[in-house]
Design a protein around this motif. Structure first.
Motif: not given
Length: 221
Positions: A118-130
């Motif tokens: 992943s990258k961009d907003s999907a990556y940032l959202g994933s990090v926040e979610w985890i």
């Protein structure tokens, strides 16, 4: 039930209408995301360092080995369509979802596998979610089924992937005690997703953006 990060919840109504067309075989390509949604400093996935544990796949790409937490099971339907290009999108998106669960199980928001897929907003959202799971001291368990997975391609080279998730048998589990937080199935156990993917220079279809509509009528049994 469980949830995933979403980056554009305000677009849920439009997503439902668009996804309904795709899921019934009437949808066309979606070119609304032509690179305009990139976030400064979020281009992590394209240049992420390789995971210490790599394996060569059939396409020759060295990919991180992803292992789900104990008791966690993800089902993808369909896994393949017979179209090589669409199947590559399905495969990499599935690995993205699996890598998120692995990161939650390992309590590791900085997972290199997540950055790989992943990258961009999907990556940032994933990090926040985890990070939320880590903060709460819980992991994931049970079974989540991703179904009605439909791929479309845009003129700009990106891919759109619309699908449903059945979280009625997916739960969270306390990391210290091992207690499973069982919840009853409801309308909100079913989620409609719309992901945008782009192929990077390694040939990996990275998820760059994801929107969701929990409780969508499209995905109800």
């Amino acid at each position: 039930m469980r949830t995933r990060p979403t980056t554009a919840t305000a677009a849920a109504a439009a997503l439902t209408a668009t996804a309904a067309l795709l899921l019934t075989g009437c949808g066309g390509s979606d070119s609304e995301d032509s690179g305009k949604d990139k976030i400064a400093g979020a281009d992590t996935g394209a240049s992420a360092s390789a995971s210490p544990s790599l394996s060569s796949s059939d396409d020759g790409i060295e990919r991180p080995e992803v292992s789900l937490p104990e008791g966690d099971n993800l089902i993808f339907a369909p896994e393949t369509t017979g179209d090589a290009k669409a199947d590559a999108v399905l495969k990499d998106n599935a690995e993205y979802l699996r890598s998120i669960d692995e990161a939650i199980g390992k309590q590791n928001p900085k997972s290199e596998a997540v950055a790989f897929y992943s990258k961009d907003s999907a990556y940032l959202g994933s990090v926040e979610w985890i990070s939320g799971f880590v903060k709460d001291g819980v992991t994931v368990t049970g079974t989540v089924r991703y179904f009605d997975r439909k791929v479309s391609f845009s003129k700009d080279g990106s891919a759109g992937l619309v699908y449903c998730a059945d979280e009625s048998k997916g739960y969270t589990k306390d990391v210290k005690t091992g207690k499973v937080n069982v919840t009853e199935a409801s309308k909100d156990s079913y989620v409609l997703y719309n992901d945008r993917l782009r192929k990077n220079d390694k040939g990996v279809w990275q998820t760059t953006k994801s929107t969701s509509d929990r409780g969508s009528e499209v995905c109800q049994p």
